[in-house]
Design an enzyme around this catalytic site. Structure first.
Site, short mmCIF file in Angstrom:
data_model
loop_
_atom_site.label_atom_id
_atom_site.label_comp_id
_atom_site.label_asym_id
_atom_site.label_seq_id
_atom_site.Cartn_x
_atom_site.Cartn_y
_atom_site.Cartn_z
N GLY A 118 53.39 55.78 46.51
CA GLY A 118 52.09 55.41 47.07
C GLY A 118 51.33 54.80 45.92
O GLY A 118 51.85 54.43 44.64
N GLY B 211 47.29 54.05 44.70
CA GLY B 211 45.71 54.32 44.55
C GLY B 211 44.75 53.19 43.95
O GLY B 211 45.62 52.27 43.71
N SER B 212 43.56 53.72 43.77
CA SER B 212 42.76 52.46 43.45
C SER B 212 42.89 52.15 41.77
O SER B 212 42.50 51.51 41.07
CB SER B 212 41.05 53.11 43.33
OG SER B 212 41.11 54.47 42.67
N GLY C 246 46.28 52.76 40.39
CA GLY C 246 47.69 52.21 40.07
C GLY C 246 48.78 52.60 40.91
O GLY C 246 48.32 52.97 42.11
N ASP D 278 37.47 64.97 43.67
CA ASP D 278 38.04 64.00 44.68
C ASP D 278 39.05 64.79 45.52
O ASP D 278 40.20 64.54 45.75
CB ASP D 278 38.77 62.91 43.68
CG ASP D 278 39.11 61.83 44.27
OD1 ASP D 278 38.58 61.22 45.38
OD2 ASP D 278 39.92 60.73 44.08
N1 LIG Z 1 53.75 63.91 42.29
C1 LIG Z 1 53.73 62.98 43.39
N2 LIG Z 1 54.85 63.20 44.21
C2 LIG Z 1 55.11 62.25 45.18
N3 LIG Z 1 53.87 61.44 45.94
C3 LIG Z 1 52.96 61.51 44.96
C4 LIG Z 1 52.83 62.10 43.58
N4 LIG Z 1 51.63 61.81 43.26
C5 LIG Z 1 51.08 60.92 44.07
N5 LIG Z 1 51.81 60.74 45.17
C6 LIG Z 1 51.47 59.94 46.23
O1 LIG Z 1 51.12 58.53 45.72
C7 LIG Z 1 49.90 58.38 46.51
C8 LIG Z 1 48.98 57.59 45.64
O2 LIG Z 1 48.41 58.52 44.61
P1 LIG Z 1 47.27 58.21 43.64
O3 LIG Z 1 47.01 59.75 42.87
O4 LIG Z 1 47.66 57.22 42.69
O5 LIG Z 1 46.05 57.80 44.57
P2 LIG Z 1 45.16 58.32 45.57
O6 LIG Z 1 44.79 59.82 45.27
O7 LIG Z 1 45.95 58.29 47.12
O8 LIG Z 1 44.10 57.44 45.83
P3 LIG Z 1 42.79 57.12 44.50
O9 LIG Z 1 43.42 57.19 43.35
O10 LIG Z 1 42.26 55.84 44.83
O11 LIG Z 1 41.87 58.31 44.54
C9 LIG Z 1 49.27 59.66 46.83
O12 LIG Z 1 48.46 59.43 48.26
C10 LIG Z 1 50.76 60.38 47.06
O13 LIG Z 1 51.07 60.15 48.60
#
Ligand SMILES: Nc1ncnc2c1ncn2[C@@H]1O[C@H](COP(=O)(O)OP(=O)(O)OP(=O)(O)O)[C@@H](O)[C@H]1O
Length: 435
Positions: free
Chosen positions: A129, A131-132, A134, A246
């Site tokens: 996945g 997010g904002s 990385g 968040d």
């Molecule tokens: N430990 C993990 N195991 C499996 N998938 C993960 C894990 N951590 C994050 N992800 C997946 O990666 C996606 C992106 O995570 P990330 O924390 O970078 O961003 P976000 O929370 O979706 O968005 P933002 O950072 O913009 O709030 C998550 O929505 C999740 O689906």
């Protein structure tokens, strides 16, 4: 409220929405291809997905691909030395913290064994996945399957703050309800956090459910999410004086065994006297009314996370975000912030039936006036929460559904089996596009 004050509040709200959009879109433009959304989640753990790793969804964003390689330049302290001419002391302090953090870079604690790991030993498997800040990828490190979150450094102070917070808080936490961190790597232009790999976030699951026309999250699964999330949030508050800030569907993750854990501490904050003292950005559609209001947006407490959890749970069990969404996010946020307008409630829900206990619990979480909204300790005494407390033995809700015990793992695995991986990328109508 007099007209001038109201106009001022509207202006403030509008500025915050603009700033949020700018941050979101600005960073997205830099790192992602135009068609990529802010955060996408591609589950590589399930076979149906692994065979499609060459599909566009699974490719890394074009202009960051080279950065996700473990061949990144190792951190060189000289290049980070604060320049004497720089006047931003906060930024200098952050860069100093970064330098300090570098001392532990590359030391991973894998299953109780601390070991120095070379970045070349990170073997990326696929994208989970983004997010904002990385991307998150699955990777093999020292024969251990992990999730590796890569965050890119730029000149922006807020960006560095966010990265350091995520690293610091992940390293501090030790809770069964929070994703475990194994350690991190710091480079000149990026930071990688190695963490426990999970199977899917609630947002992915909701999208799969919606597009495959399955039943939205059952009440007992919502109960387990409530129990895990509140236990994690209470742990953060009591043990580390941290407020998450968040809480939203993409930050609540499931593993195949039905464990539910929180992640993403990039905008979490340390509290003094149980209060947060900054306006740090979050995700506005999930923000509590007091965080959208000028008089209170720089001084709020953990009850704002209670609201965000309430909105998240409402969305998971009904499939829709509880406020009207149109092109103007500003309008939506004004409706949330207006204490005279009613809060969402499952009472009026006609499509599904929920227990009175669950309805009451969610009504508590969604009280617009923060003074009436309970804190964690009160919520933890509520019968709905207690029903999902495993330490209560026989009382623990292994309720039977059609004669079968209601295990979260079974529900989770059946959703994965009956839905399509590619649907995780398709948005749902009437739901904020926060990722
Ligand atoms: N430990 C993990 N195991 C499996 N998938 C993960 C894990 N951590 C994050 N992800 C997946 O990666 C996606 C992106 O995570 P990330 O924390 O970078 O961003 P976000 O929370 O979706 O968005 P933002 O950072 O913009 O709030 C998550 O929505 C999740 O689906």
């Amino acid at each position: 409220m007099d007209n001038v004050c109201f106009q001022q509040r509207l202006r403030d709200l509008e500025t915050r929405v603009r700033k949020w959009k700018f941050l979101k879109l600005g960073l997205t433009e830099v790192r992602l291809r135009p068609r990529d959304r802010r955060s996408t989640s591609v589950d590589q753990k399930h076979k149906e997905c692994s065979s499609t790793s060459s599909s566009p969804q699974h490719q890394r964003p074009n202009n960051i691909g080279y950065l996700t390689s473990p061949m990144e330049r190792k951190f060189t302290p000289l290049s980070m030395k604060p320049s004497p001419s720089r006047r931003d002391t906060e930024k200098d302090a952050l860069e100093f913290e970064f330098l300090e953090g570098c001392k532990k870079s590359g030391v991973l604690d894998i299953d109780g064994l601390k070991q120095a790991v070379d970045p070349n030993e990170i073997h990326i498997i696929g994208l989970l996945g983004s997010g904002s800040c990385g991307v998150v990828e699955s990777a093999m490190v020292k024969s251990k399957l992990m999730a590796v979150k890569t965050m890119y450094k730029n000149d922006n102070k807020e960006n560095l703050k966010r990265i350091l917070r995520d690293v610091r808080i992940m390293s501090l936490c030790n809770s069964p309800f929070i994703v475990t961190s194994y350690g991190y790597f710091m480079f000149d232009s990026s930071v990688k956090i190695c963490m426990q790999i999970m199977s899917a976030c609630c947002e992915k699951l909701l999208r799969r459910i919606y597009h495959s026309k399955l039943e939205f999250f059952p009440e007992y699964v919502a109960g387990h999410i409530v129990y895990s999330a509140i236990s994690a949030l209470d742990y953060l508050k009591e043990r580390h004086s941290i407020i998450h800030r968040d809480i939203k569907p993409s930050n609540i993750l499931f593993d195949d065994s039905g464990n539910i854990k929180l992640c993403d501490f990039g905008i979490s904050g340390f509290m003094t006297n149980s209060m947060a003292h900054s306006k740090s950005e979050g995700c506005p559609p999930y923000m509590a009314p007091e965080r959208l209001t000028i008089e209170t947006n720089s001084k709020y407490d953990v009850r704002s996370d209670v609201w965000s959890l309430g909105i998240t749970i409402y969305q998971l069990v009904t499939g829709i975000y509880p406020f009207p969404l149109n092109d103007m996010e500003f309008t939506t946020l004004t409706i949330i912030a207006n204490l005279n307008l009613p809060s969402p409630s499952l009472k009026g829900e006609t499509t599904r039936s929920f227990s009175p206990l669950f309805i009451e619990f969610l009504d508590f979480c969604l009280r617009k006036d923060v003074r009436e909204r309970p804190e964690y300790k009160q919520l933890m005494k509520h019968d709905f929460f207690l029903d999902y407390d495993p330490s209560r033995g026989d009382f623990y809700k292994l309720k039977t559904i059609n004669g079968n015990p209601s295990h979260v793992a079974e529900w989770f695995n059946s959703v994965i089996a009956r839905s399509r991986c590619e649907d995780e990328l398709k948005p749902i109508p009437n739901t904020p596009c926060v990722n």
